[in-house]
Design a protein around this motif. Structure first.
Motif, PDB file in Angstrom:
ATOM      1  N   GLU A   5       2.406  -0.330 -18.409  1.00 21.67           N
ATOM      2  CA  GLU A   5       1.286   0.569 -18.126  1.00 21.67           C
ATOM      3  C   GLU A   5       0.250   0.504 -19.245  1.00 21.67           C
ATOM      4  O   GLU A   5      -0.964   0.525 -18.988  1.00 21.67           O
ATOM      5  CB  GLU A   5       1.805   1.997 -17.945  1.00 21.67           C
ATOM      6  N   ARG A 130      -3.178  -2.544  -0.620  1.00 21.63           N
ATOM      7  CA  ARG A 130      -4.376  -2.709  -1.468  1.00 21.63           C
ATOM      8  C   ARG A 130      -5.356  -3.626  -0.740  1.00 21.63           C
ATOM      9  O   ARG A 130      -5.355  -4.833  -0.931  1.00 21.63           O
ATOM     10  CB  ARG A 130      -3.972  -3.278  -2.827  1.00 21.63           C
ATOM     11  N   GLY A 163      -5.178   1.031  -6.301  1.00 21.77           N
ATOM     12  CA  GLY A 163      -4.150   1.960  -6.770  1.00 21.77           C
ATOM     13  C   GLY A 163      -4.743   3.280  -7.223  1.00 21.77           C
ATOM     14  O   GLY A 163      -4.148   4.354  -7.026  1.00 21.77           O
ATOM     15  N   ALA A 167      -3.995   7.150  -5.891  1.00 19.66           N
ATOM     16  CA  ALA A 167      -3.704   8.297  -6.753  1.00 19.66           C
ATOM     17  C   ALA A 167      -4.622   9.466  -6.418  1.00 19.66           C
ATOM     18  O   ALA A 167      -4.183  10.634  -6.406  1.00 19.66           O
ATOM     19  CB  ALA A 167      -3.852   7.897  -8.223  1.00 19.66           C
ATOM     20  N   THR A 237      -2.802   5.850 -12.129  1.00 20.16           N
ATOM     21  CA  THR A 237      -3.520   4.591 -11.925  1.00 20.16           C
ATOM     22  C   THR A 237      -2.903   3.484 -12.766  1.00 20.16           C
ATOM     23  O   THR A 237      -2.714   2.353 -12.291  1.00 20.16           O
ATOM     24  CB  THR A 237      -5.002   4.770 -12.276  1.00 20.16           C
ATOM     25  N   ARG A 239       0.166   3.332 -13.834  1.00 17.22           N
ATOM     26  CA  ARG A 239       1.480   2.981 -13.273  1.00 17.22           C
ATOM     27  C   ARG A 239       1.314   2.060 -12.073  1.00 17.22           C
ATOM     28  O   ARG A 239       2.056   1.077 -11.911  1.00 17.22           O
ATOM     29  CB  ARG A 239       2.247   4.245 -12.866  1.00 17.22           C
ATOM     30  N   ALA A 240       0.346   2.374 -11.224  1.00 19.91           N
ATOM     31  CA  ALA A 240       0.131   1.553 -10.031  1.00 19.91           C
ATOM     32  C   ALA A 240      -0.382   0.167 -10.384  1.00 19.91           C
ATOM     33  O   ALA A 240      -0.150  -0.794  -9.642  1.00 19.91           O
ATOM     34  CB  ALA A 240      -0.858   2.256  -9.098  1.00 19.91           C
TER      35      ALA A 240
END
Length: 284
Positions: A5, A130, A163, A167, A237, A239-240
């Motif tokens: 991350e 995505r 992502g 969120a 965001t 993390r994604a």
């Protein structure tokens, strides 16, 4: 933050300036105009939406998220009568490439190295859920080094952006609310509201909704809860965005940061700070 991350956040700061030349660099904007897309927003919407095909305003409003629907509808689908998606894609590639050739003159080795590291990450990134990332990933990878660099940077920044949208949706925010929250935290309203097409009435209504959640004070500044909510959105965001970077070991990440740093600084000279993307100025 977990290491991946942290990597996702750090590399976004270096990748976004490379991608963003397509919006701000004079050579990139000139290429859109030469394709018949006169005016900043025609080039923006046509160039960014072109990987999706000849779409109308609905899917673009959904995918871009922060724009007022009326603003998107002023551009789409009308831009396709000026330049079909294929023409817009070629103008985007030529303009971004010309801008990067100019801005990155003298950085040939770094461009080659950075592109060599980024292209496999972009090619292998999981794009489930995505849409913008997947549409760009499906385009042919160019042969020219600066074009390859821009293509990979674009896939990965849209991957992160998709992502981020997820969120925001999970947090129960709409397109105007997220901008009003950001304005309450650290960005000027003038960099957000007019550039995303929201009226004063829509902005004020969004602020009231955020105040009802306890996230904004009466003057529009973020409360402690609002700042915590903003941090949580950024962390979600990151993390994604982390998964593609797990393919690189620490040595490759360090090498990529080293090669991208001077490129990001050079590209940042074509941008303005602050900006609607929320991109900070490169350190140093």
């Amino acid at each position: 933050m977990a290491e991946a991350e942290h990597t996702a956040r750090a590399l976004w700061n270096l990748i976004e300036p490379v991608h963003a030349v397509t919006y701000f660099a004079p050579r990139a904007r000139a290429a859109f105009e030469e394709a018949g897309l006169r005016g900043f927003w025609r080039g923006y919407f046509a160039g960014r939406a072109a990987p999706l095909g000849e779409v109308g305003p609905g899917p673009v409003t959904a995918a871009f998220f922060g724009f007022a629907p009326a603003m998107v509808a002023r551009a789409l689908p009308g831009v396709w009568a000026m330049a079909a998606p294929g023409r817009a894609l070629e103008a985007r590639r030529a303009g971004a490439g010309a801008a990067l050739e100019h801005l990155l003159s003298g950085y040939g080795r770094q461009v080659e190295e950075a592109a060599g590291l980024l292209v496999p990450v972009a090619r292998e990134a999981d794009c489930a859920g995505r849409v913008l990332a997947a549409a760009n990933q499906a385009l042919p990878v160019p042969r020219n080094a600066v074009d390859r660099l821009w293509h990979a940077a674009t896939v990965l920044r849209e991957h992160r952006g998709d992502g981020h949208v997820a969120a925001l949706v999970a947090a129960g925010l709409d397109g105007c609310e997220v901008l009003a929250l950001r304005a309450g935290v650290d960005l000027p309203r003038a960099e957000l509201q007019p550039h995303r097409g929201w009226s004063d009435e829509q902005w004020q209504a969004a602020r009231h909704r955020l105040a009802d959640r306890g996230w904004l004070a009466g003057d529009g500044t973020a409360t402690a809860d609002g700042r915590r909510a903003h941090r949580a959105l950024e962390e979600a965001t990151d993390r994604a965005a982390a998964r593609p970077w797990r393919a690189l070991d620490a040595v490759a990440v360090d090498r990529l940061r080293r090669e991208l740093t001077p490129l990001a600084r050079a590209c940042a000279t074509a941008l303005r700070f602050p900006n609607p993307m929320g991109l900070p100025a490169p350190a140093g």
